[in-house]
Design a protein around this motif. Structure first.
Motif, PDB file in Angstrom:
ATOM      1  N   THR A   1       0.617  -1.179   0.101  1.00  0.00           N
ATOM      2  CA  THR A   1      -0.191   0.076   0.764  1.00  0.00           C
ATOM      3  C   THR A   1       1.341   1.327  -0.066  1.00  0.00           C
ATOM      4  N   HIS A   2       0.100   2.414  -0.372  1.00  0.00           N
ATOM      5  CA  HIS A   2       1.474   3.894  -0.381  1.00  0.00           C
ATOM      6  C   HIS A   2       1.421   4.313   1.145  1.00  0.00           C
ATOM      7  N   THR A   3      -0.104   3.595   2.105  1.00  0.00           N
ATOM      8  CA  THR A   3       0.852   4.113   3.123  1.00  0.00           C
ATOM      9  C   THR A   3       0.723   3.549   4.320  1.00  0.00           C
ATOM     10  N   ARG A   4      -0.077   3.949   5.240  1.00  0.00           N
ATOM     11  CA  ARG A   4       0.481   2.926   6.359  1.00  0.00           C
ATOM     12  C   ARG A   4      -1.658   2.271   6.115  1.00  0.00           C
ATOM     13  N   ASP A   5      -2.750   2.939   6.333  1.00  0.00           N
ATOM     14  CA  ASP A   5      -3.975   2.169   6.673  1.00  0.00           C
ATOM     15  C   ASP A   5      -4.661   2.369   4.830  1.00  0.00           C
ATOM     16  N   GLY A   6      -3.266   2.705   3.675  1.00  0.00           N
ATOM     17  CA  GLY A   6      -4.289   2.675   3.013  1.00  0.00           C
ATOM     18  C   GLY A   6      -4.330   1.153   1.828  1.00  0.00           C
ATOM     19  N   GLU A   7      -5.223   1.270   0.865  1.00  0.00           N
ATOM     20  CA  GLU A   7      -5.748   0.048  -0.105  1.00  0.00           C
ATOM     21  C   GLU A   7      -4.411  -0.228  -1.272  1.00  0.00           C
ATOM     22  N   ARG A   8      -4.786  -1.811  -1.021  1.00  0.00           N
ATOM     23  CA  ARG A   8      -4.139  -2.998  -1.632  1.00  0.00           C
ATOM     24  C   ARG A   8      -3.724  -2.037  -3.196  1.00  0.00           C
ATOM     25  N   LEU A   9      -2.820  -2.243  -3.349  1.00  0.00           N
ATOM     26  CA  LEU A   9      -2.266  -1.629  -5.067  1.00  0.00           C
ATOM     27  C   LEU A   9      -2.609  -3.003  -6.730  1.00  0.00           C
ATOM     28  N   ARG A  10      -3.340  -1.888  -6.433  1.00  0.00           N
ATOM     29  CA  ARG A  10      -3.586  -2.808  -8.118  1.00  0.00           C
ATOM     30  C   ARG A  10      -2.719  -3.219  -9.169  1.00  0.00           C
ATOM     31  N   LEU A  11      -1.615  -3.951  -8.933  1.00  0.00           N
ATOM     32  CA  LEU A  11      -1.266  -3.923 -10.541  1.00  0.00           C
ATOM     33  C   LEU A  11      -0.660  -5.350 -10.299  1.00  0.00           C
TER      34      LEU A  11
END
Length: 517
Positions: free
Chosen positions: A87-97
């Protein structure tokens, strides 16, 4: 006729063209500024104390890192947590790559579902190979990517691995050069103990390998040019899977090699172990974990310990515990360099072997005595408070390669003049009995050879315990080591029968007793 010769009769100087960077060159940066930090969500952001790994991002001209490569690196450290995500942040969403997508931000968090303070392996030695579940997109076997398959009649013995690797790979697998190609281990020889503990010998093509030669299997080696081999052992690059191909991935700065070979596909042959490629990946990554472990007060780690089970059965198991910063500081910076391998050892300085042997006379061996380098024969010095003449009997020694003062016939040291304080001093010869030990060793060796000879199925020039592998290598035209007169021998088959009695180095003089004078 003109006084000048025709240009066709004169040497023509050629213009050198330096190797070019791999194309398209704009897709590689190689800049020290292009990095991505991967943070652990279980620790505070202040003072960068939660940076688990920092990886160079060379996969495009500005900043870019292959997603699957980054994910595999983080998961290996996080105790093979393939279920982890970025994720980009501590509580962010999972990266969709996708697996072949590019990470371009300066930092990411590697998170596990439902576990914020997940444990990490502190070192490569503690890492457990994931036999039951390999990383996503990492095949368990290598299907021949090369042009045609090189058939191997039988796995080569230890002495024939280097030539078999070069014959299989047809040169350096990266540069395609064919001059001065070397055998490069995937799992380093210095990690033989880790290899054994994790049961990796089960995947060797030669299942007779054990102990210090357990990593000397043809599946654990590739052919590399010497400078590329050095960069490989310096953890400058790894071999990973991208776009369904094996490619070179540089993990550190270089002057030229990265520009020439980063993200270039390889033609790996059947027989190269994909498991060993993953081992090399982990071995190259783990030294960076020490920075993470020394930045905070303590960290949750998973280590291998040896203890008895509840039933009282001894063995290894994994244990999750806390490691303090002081404990992390005691971790070594990495594995030994390649120079510790038998093929990379430098020669000892004159007198070093002599000093070692004087410290432990009982450890003398025939091969060491034959090849000993020193400035003068063995000598013994009495205590400083003794003024005496040492009396020795000196018959013709039965072993011309031994120093005269190590023969059984010699009398113990005797003091002919007493010290001034009136005390007497007698010193026994510390080399007494060495000749008998060497004679017994020669007798046992001859008995062993007499047993080995009738076991050979055909070629009388071959002496090896692994006859099938030896015959296969011989039939394939592979030669053994030069010091074994090119015979196919393994380390345990008394190769000294074919070895020269000593190295013929003109720059080093042997003491007279070696030549029987």
């Amino acid at each position: 006729m003109s006084g000048t010769s025709s240009t066709s009769d004169e040497v023509v100087l050629r213009e050198y063209y330096a190797p070019k960077a791999a194309q398209p060159s704009a897709t590689f940066s190689g800049s020290y500024l292009h990095k991505i930090a991967f943070r652990h969500p279980g620790y505070r952001d202040e003072f960068e104390q939660n940076v688990l790994l920092t990886l160079y991002a060379f996969d495009n001209h500005s900043r870019g890192l292959h997603y699957a490569t980054a994910h595999t690196a983080c998961a290996l450290v996080a105790c093979n947590a393939w279920e982890g995500y970025l994720t980009h942040t501590r509580d962010g969403e999972r990266l969709r790559l996708t697996a072949d997508g590019l990470l371009t931000e300066k930092e990411c968090y590697f998170r596990l579902p439902g576990n914020t303070r997940y444990p990490v392996y502190p070192t490569f030695f503690n890492w457990k190979f994931p036999k039951d579940k390999m990383p996503p997109h990492w095949p368990e076997e290598i299907q021949d990517d090369g042009e045609g398959e090189t058939a191997l009649v039988a796995p080569p013995s230890v002495s024939g691995v280097a030539k078999a690797v070069i014959a299989r790979d047809k040169g350096c697998v990266i540069s395609k050069d064919q001059d001065y190609v070397e055998k490069a281990h995937l799992c380093p020889q210095s990690e033989a103990e880790w290899f054994r503990i994790n049961g990796m010998g089960d995947y060797n093509l030669n299942d007779t390998l054990a102990d210090e030669v357990i990593t000397d299997d043809i599946s654990n080696a590739i052919g590399l040019r010497p400078d590329i081999h050095k960069a490989f052992d310096d953890r400058r690059f790894i071999i990973v899977r991208k776009r369904d191909q094996w490619v070179v991935h540089f993990t550190n700065l270089t002057q030229n090699l990265g520009h020439r070979y980063h993200n270039t596909p390889l033609k790996l042959r059947t027989g190269v172990s994909s498991r060993c490629l993953l081992i090399r990946f982990a071995w190259a990554i783990f030294p960076s974990v020490k920075k993470f472990l020394t930045r905070g007060a303590s960290h949750t780690v998973r280590i291998r310990v040896q203890e008895d089970s509840e039933e009282g059965v001894p063995g290894f198991t994994e244990k999750t515990t806390e490691m303090s910063r002081d404990g992390a500081l005691k971790i070594g910076g990495g594995s030994r360099s390649r120079s510790v391998s038998p093929e990379g050892k430098g020669k000892k300085r004159k007198g070093e072997e002599y000093a070692e042997e004087q410290a432990d006379p009982g450890s003398l061996s025939l091969s060491i005595l034959k090849r000993r380098r020193m400035d003068s024969p063995l000598s013994l010095t009495p205590p400083s408070n003794v003024s005496s003449a040492l009396i020795w009997s000196s018959p013709k020694p039965p072993y011309p390669h031994l120093p005269p003062d190590s023969q059984k016939q010699h009398k113990p040291l005797e003091i002919t003049e007493a010290p001034s304080d009136g005390t007497t001093y007698t010193s026994p010869n510390p080399y007494a009995g060495v000749a008998e030990k060497l004679a017994e060793k020669e007798r046992v060796d001859k008995l062993r050879l007499s047993w080995l000879r009738p076991q050979r199925p055909s070629n009388p020039d071959l002496i090896c315990c692994d006859y099938n592998a030896t015959s296969a290598a011989h039939n394939s035209g592979l030669q053994g080591r030069a010091e074994w007169s090119r015979s196919q021998l393994c380390e345990k088959c008394l190769g000294v029968e074919y070895a020269k009695d000593r190295d013929e180095d003109e720059d080093e003089d042997l003491p007279p007793w070696v030549n029987g004078e």
